[in-house]
Design a protein around this motif. Sequence first.
Motif, short mmCIF file in Angstrom:
data_model
loop_
_atom_site.label_atom_id
_atom_site.label_comp_id
_atom_site.label_asym_id
_atom_site.label_seq_id
_atom_site.Cartn_x
_atom_site.Cartn_y
_atom_site.Cartn_z
N SER A 175 5.39 12.45 7.82
CA SER A 175 3.97 12.24 8.19
C SER A 175 3.66 12.43 9.71
N SER A 587 -0.84 1.42 -5.90
CA SER A 587 -1.09 2.77 -5.45
C SER A 587 -1.64 2.82 -3.82
N ALA A 590 1.89 2.36 -1.85
CA ALA A 590 2.68 3.22 -2.02
C ALA A 590 1.98 4.43 -1.17
N GLY A 591 0.79 4.55 -1.07
CA GLY A 591 -0.04 5.92 -0.46
C GLY A 591 0.13 5.30 1.20
N HIS A 592 0.23 4.03 1.55
CA HIS A 592 0.17 3.75 2.86
C HIS A 592 1.83 3.98 3.25
N ARG A 594 3.68 6.31 2.19
CA ARG A 594 3.59 7.92 2.27
C ARG A 594 3.12 8.36 3.55
N GLU A 595 2.03 7.85 3.87
CA GLU A 595 1.11 8.24 4.93
C GLU A 595 2.09 7.72 6.51
N GLY A 598 6.39 9.33 5.01
CA GLY A 598 6.50 10.74 4.29
C GLY A 598 6.61 10.33 2.73
N PRO A 599 6.64 11.52 2.13
CA PRO A 599 6.77 11.14 0.54
C PRO A 599 8.10 10.91 0.20
N LYS A 602 8.28 6.94 -0.41
CA LYS A 602 7.19 6.44 -1.19
C LYS A 602 8.16 5.71 -2.25
N ASP A 604 9.38 3.89 -5.69
CA ASP A 604 9.08 4.12 -7.07
C ASP A 604 8.33 3.09 -7.85
#
Length: 660
Positions: A175, A587, A590-592, A594-595, A598-599, A602, A604
């Motif tokens: 990210s 969610s 998890a999105g935070h 990722r941001e 990076g993916p 994230k 599980d």
Amino acid sequence: MADSIESMQAEGMTFEPPAWVRDNAYLKTREEYDAMYKRSVEDPEGFWAEQADEYLFWHKKWDTVLNWEFDTPKVEWFKGGLTNVAYNCIDRHLTTWRRNKAAIIWESDEGRTKMYTYQALYYKVCKLANVLKKHGIKKGDRVVIYLPMIPELAVAMLACARIGAIHSIVFAGFSAAAMRDRIQDCGAKMIITADEGIRGGRVVPLKAEADSALYECPTVETCLVVSRARARVDMEPGRDFWYHEEVRSADISRHCEIEWMDSEDPLFILYTSGSTGKPKGVLHTTAGYLLYSAMTFKYDFDYHDEDVFWCTADIGWVTGHSYVVYGPLCVGATSLMFEGVPNYPHPGRFWEVIEKHGVNQFYTAPTAIRAIMKSGDDWPKKFDLSTLRVLGTVGEPINPEAWMWYFNVIGKGKIPIVDTYWQTETGGHLITNQPGWTPMKPGSATFPFFGIRPVVLNEDQSETPVNSGGRLCIDFPWPGMLRGTWGDAENTLVKNTYFSQFPGKYFTGDGARVDQDGYYWLLGRVDDVINVSGHRMGTAEVESALVSQPLVAEAAVVGFPHDIKGEGIYAYVILKSGVEVPKSVESILAGHVREQIGPIAKPDHIQIVPELPKTRSGKIMRRILRKIAAGERDMDTFGDITTLADPSIVKVIVDGAPKL
């Protein structure tokens, strides 16, 4: 015959290298390996001096082969010698028949192909090197490269090396926040990125991510942008320049003088996630790293001049540095560079590419093999894989089921599998078999590479008995090992991470055992690091990302067994009191992550908990969290929990855990 692969492994079943591979291999017998290995550990300076003479061009010979001590630590190989990585990877091949040989074959995500000879690669690298100099980049400056798997990525690495700039590649899946942290840490003066990346048919907005990062990176003066997708992107006047316009400028020569580098001058920084929240910039230097990556490449894949070698790794990871670019090009190989993914546009993409380019050595991760296995045996059968001579695995220990599928379905039971164990910090393979002589045991990395002196120790520093697990250490330096971490002049972080737990030895952080035949079996990390799809992810880094979200008070992250990725990420989260909790909180969290990272980072699974199992001194008892994450629900299996400040919290967490 054994009833299962696991029992086969337990019985020590071995697979001999086939005669058709052995007869043409560099090393054909155990005796040849033993003699070479013995020389490498009994006379390391003499051995490595001979190899340095054979594999590298020297503008000036070294003053000393090796200076070292592991207490500080300090390691110097070939100190005083002058050489250059780009010269060794390109220029010296131009006076031989390899001048018109394919250096890089690029296979795009859409299935297009480009081929670059060593001569063509020379011109491209020189032009970009001159562009870098035009923009004020000089020896010692840091250049961050944030590119997809396109030829310009390799060109950028080599252009930096040519003029003595230090490159730091940031994986294109990271990210903006992750890139920002890396740019700030190394003080980069330039970034090279692309308008967009294309991976598995999906667009990755690289320039937009780079722009977000650069808001907080005042050291960056120039941003070169490759037009990969011909997308419209914002260009900051005076800072941003199109790559293709710069290299085609009339004042840019296709020849560039070499900057001769001391053997111990930095070559690159590569950030790796460890047991602290902040990624550390592992520093590799010039001659020792290049020599080690070249030698391990040649011997461990048994590469010959007529071969086409394919390592599927992204260059954003160390595997791509060592075995897509530097190792192969140093020995004059043809290296296939792949932009796509294994299952796009169909599950047979890997095998289609092997057939298309006549690949001889194929090197990939167990994660990819396990994912492809789920598509069945029919896809590989659609393609001609007869050119394959060596298969390889990297990133994590390969489970025996995946090994047998790889051996029988892809290798037709007649192609050796090279199971390589190493790390970002080691620069190249530490423990591995070699195709021509090593009897293979599914799941074992087998034997040490030349010069590597491994030892498996108990916590009290005594050696473990046969088949007993312990900590894997190395008790003598090798040329490819890290020299430090960026910005840590006193090497305090390196000392504390790798050299303090077992004084006088490099501690890998991995567990291992040695069986009755001397084969090494890797047992995974023994610290707070998770191996996700072959890539190391520190639990502390994920925890830091979680607690930076306003809803979160505290978090604990552990790994758990995952059918495809090897290990997955399981997060236990305590929310702040008094906050309104949205229904989709998991969610959001998890999105935070990722941001922020990076993916790949994230989680599980995210489990919201009221408290964590802590001792009275406040230490989290992670063994309990690991068991719950792995699916354990029987309270009797958690052992003594009376030392916890609140033993009842274990049942609360178990009752709230999902069924895995």
